[in-house]
Design a protein around this motif. Sequence first.
Motif, PDB file in Angstrom:
ATOM      1  N   ALA A  22       0.809  -1.215   0.000  1.00  0.00           N
ATOM      2  CA  ALA A  22       0.000   0.000   0.000  1.00  0.00           C
ATOM      3  C   ALA A  22       0.847   1.273   0.000  1.00  0.00           C
ATOM      4  O   ALA A  22       0.449   2.287  -0.559  1.00  0.00           O
ATOM      5  CB  ALA A  22      -0.933   0.009   1.207  1.00  0.00           C
ATOM      6  N   ILE A  23       2.040   1.238   0.598  1.00  0.00           N
ATOM      7  CA  ILE A  23       2.876   2.443   0.692  1.00  0.00           C
ATOM      8  C   ILE A  23       3.804   2.594  -0.515  1.00  0.00           C
ATOM      9  O   ILE A  23       4.247   3.702  -0.829  1.00  0.00           O
ATOM     10  CB  ILE A  23       3.690   2.432   2.015  1.00  0.00           C
ATOM     11  N   LYS A  24       4.075   1.534  -1.223  1.00  0.00           N
ATOM     12  CA  LYS A  24       5.075   1.557  -2.300  1.00  0.00           C
ATOM     13  C   LYS A  24       4.833   2.587  -3.401  1.00  0.00           C
ATOM     14  O   LYS A  24       5.780   3.213  -3.858  1.00  0.00           O
ATOM     15  CB  LYS A  24       5.255   0.161  -2.890  1.00  0.00           C
ATOM     16  N   PRO A  25       3.593   2.836  -3.843  1.00  0.00           N
ATOM     17  CA  PRO A  25       3.414   3.847  -4.900  1.00  0.00           C
ATOM     18  C   PRO A  25       3.800   5.264  -4.471  1.00  0.00           C
ATOM     19  O   PRO A  25       4.068   6.119  -5.309  1.00  0.00           O
ATOM     20  CB  PRO A  25       1.912   3.787  -5.208  1.00  0.00           C
ATOM     21  N   TYR A  26       3.871   5.515  -3.171  1.00  0.00           N
ATOM     22  CA  TYR A  26       4.172   6.854  -2.673  1.00  0.00           C
ATOM     23  C   TYR A  26       5.650   7.052  -2.346  1.00  0.00           C
ATOM     24  O   TYR A  26       6.086   8.178  -2.114  1.00  0.00           O
ATOM     25  CB  TYR A  26       3.333   7.144  -1.420  1.00  0.00           C
ATOM     26  N   LEU A  27       6.408   5.968  -2.299  1.00  0.00           N
ATOM     27  CA  LEU A  27       7.819   6.045  -1.910  1.00  0.00           C
ATOM     28  C   LEU A  27       8.697   6.512  -3.056  1.00  0.00           C
ATOM     29  O   LEU A  27       8.496   6.138  -4.215  1.00  0.00           O
ATOM     30  CB  LEU A  27       8.316   4.682  -1.431  1.00  0.00           C
ATOM     31  N   THR A  28       9.670   7.325  -2.706  1.00  0.00           N
ATOM     32  CA  THR A  28      10.717   7.739  -3.629  1.00  0.00           C
ATOM     33  C   THR A  28      11.975   7.011  -3.202  1.00  0.00           C
ATOM     34  O   THR A  28      12.393   7.131  -2.052  1.00  0.00           O
ATOM     35  CB  THR A  28      10.948   9.264  -3.540  1.00  0.00           C
ATOM     36  N   SER A  29      12.566   6.251  -4.081  1.00  0.00           N
ATOM     37  CA  SER A  29      13.775   5.518  -3.735  1.00  0.00           C
ATOM     38  C   SER A  29      14.988   6.305  -4.208  1.00  0.00           C
ATOM     39  O   SER A  29      15.162   6.539  -5.397  1.00  0.00           O
ATOM     40  CB  SER A  29      13.747   4.129  -4.368  1.00  0.00           C
ATOM     41  N   GLN A  30      15.782   6.751  -3.253  1.00  0.00           N
ATOM     42  CA  GLN A  30      16.983   7.529  -3.539  1.00  0.00           C
ATOM     43  C   GLN A  30      18.143   6.917  -2.761  1.00  0.00           C
ATOM     44  O   GLN A  30      17.917   6.078  -1.881  1.00  0.00           O
ATOM     45  CB  GLN A  30      16.762   8.981  -3.102  1.00  0.00           C
ATOM     46  N   PRO A  31      19.380   7.340  -3.024  1.00  0.00           N
ATOM     47  CA  PRO A  31      20.516   6.806  -2.260  1.00  0.00           C
ATOM     48  C   PRO A  31      20.394   7.029  -0.754  1.00  0.00           C
ATOM     49  O   PRO A  31      20.953   6.282   0.029  1.00  0.00           O
ATOM     50  CB  PRO A  31      21.718   7.572  -2.814  1.00  0.00           C
ATOM     51  N   ASP A  32      19.622   8.043  -0.348  1.00  0.00           N
ATOM     52  CA  ASP A  32      19.438   8.338   1.073  1.00  0.00           C
ATOM     53  C   ASP A  32      18.455   7.371   1.734  1.00  0.00           C
ATOM     54  O   ASP A  32      18.277   7.419   2.940  1.00  0.00           O
ATOM     55  CB  ASP A  32      18.916   9.767   1.258  1.00  0.00           C
ATOM     56  N   GLY A  33      17.808   6.545   0.953  1.00  0.00           N
ATOM     57  CA  GLY A  33      16.838   5.597   1.478  1.00  0.00           C
ATOM     58  C   GLY A  33      15.438   5.923   0.999  1.00  0.00           C
ATOM     59  O   GLY A  33      15.150   7.041   0.599  1.00  0.00           O
ATOM     60  N   PRO A  34      14.544   4.949   1.042  1.00  0.00           N
ATOM     61  CA  PRO A  34      13.171   5.192   0.594  1.00  0.00           C
ATOM     62  C   PRO A  34      12.486   6.188   1.523  1.00  0.00           C
ATOM     63  O   PRO A  34      12.613   6.115   2.743  1.00  0.00           O
ATOM     64  CB  PRO A  34      12.514   3.817   0.662  1.00  0.00           C
ATOM     65  N   HIS A  35      11.785   7.132   0.930  1.00  0.00           N
ATOM     66  CA  HIS A  35      11.070   8.139   1.704  1.00  0.00           C
ATOM     67  C   HIS A  35       9.903   8.662   0.883  1.00  0.00           C
ATOM     68  O   HIS A  35       9.805   8.388  -0.301  1.00  0.00           O
ATOM     69  CB  HIS A  35      12.001   9.292   2.112  1.00  0.00           C
ATOM     70  N   ILE A  36       9.042   9.408   1.550  1.00  0.00           N
ATOM     71  CA  ILE A  36       7.931  10.076   0.874  1.00  0.00           C
ATOM     72  C   ILE A  36       8.259  11.554   0.852  1.00  0.00           C
ATOM     73  O   ILE A  36       8.615  12.134   1.879  1.00  0.00           O
ATOM     74  CB  ILE A  36       6.602   9.831   1.598  1.00  0.00           C
ATOM     75  N   PHE A  37       8.149  12.160  -0.321  1.00  0.00           N
ATOM     76  CA  PHE A  37       8.331  13.602  -0.423  1.00  0.00           C
ATOM     77  C   PHE A  37       6.949  14.225  -0.438  1.00  0.00           C
ATOM     78  O   PHE A  37       6.127  13.897  -1.282  1.00  0.00           O
ATOM     79  CB  PHE A  37       9.114  13.979  -1.686  1.00  0.00           C
ATOM     80  N   CYS A  38       6.680  15.099   0.523  1.00  0.00           N
ATOM     81  CA  CYS A  38       5.360  15.715   0.606  1.00  0.00           C
ATOM     82  C   CYS A  38       5.458  17.231   0.656  1.00  0.00           C
ATOM     83  O   CYS A  38       6.465  17.788   1.062  1.00  0.00           O
ATOM     84  CB  CYS A  38       4.570  15.177   1.799  1.00  0.00           C
ATOM     85  N   LYS A  39       4.378  17.870   0.238  1.00  0.00           N
ATOM     86  CA  LYS A  39       4.312  19.330   0.171  1.00  0.00           C
ATOM     87  C   LYS A  39       4.061  19.922   1.550  1.00  0.00           C
ATOM     88  O   LYS A  39       4.640  20.932   1.912  1.00  0.00           O
ATOM     89  CB  LYS A  39       3.193  19.719  -0.795  1.00  0.00           C
TER      90      LYS A  39
END
Length: 100
Positions: A22-39
């Motif tokens: 459920a969370i995977k479509p919202y995650l951004t995978s970057q070298p810093d680790g998976p995270h969610i970028f939000c406004k």
Amino acid sequence: MNGNTGYAVFFFPQALEALGEAIKPYLTSQPDGPHIFCKEIDTGGAFTEMTLVGKNAEGHEVQVELMVPGSMIRMIVSAQNESLFGFGPRATAPGQAAGT
């Protein structure tokens, strides 16, 4: 924060496992680790509310409200620009010595 363009929200590994697919479509995978970028983010309750901006199938901008238990969040970082987010060395301005 002045000039803030959003927040990078990092989760505990156990939280990502519990949230599963459920969370995977919202995650951004970057070298810093998976995270969610939000406004926008609101941490004033048991759930942390995040406002995400994206595009639908037709290319129109859409906003999504995502809420997760606050105990799942490991760290929130204020970011100036998602593409420049990270903990690596920063370029110095011309004529300025590094570290000054």
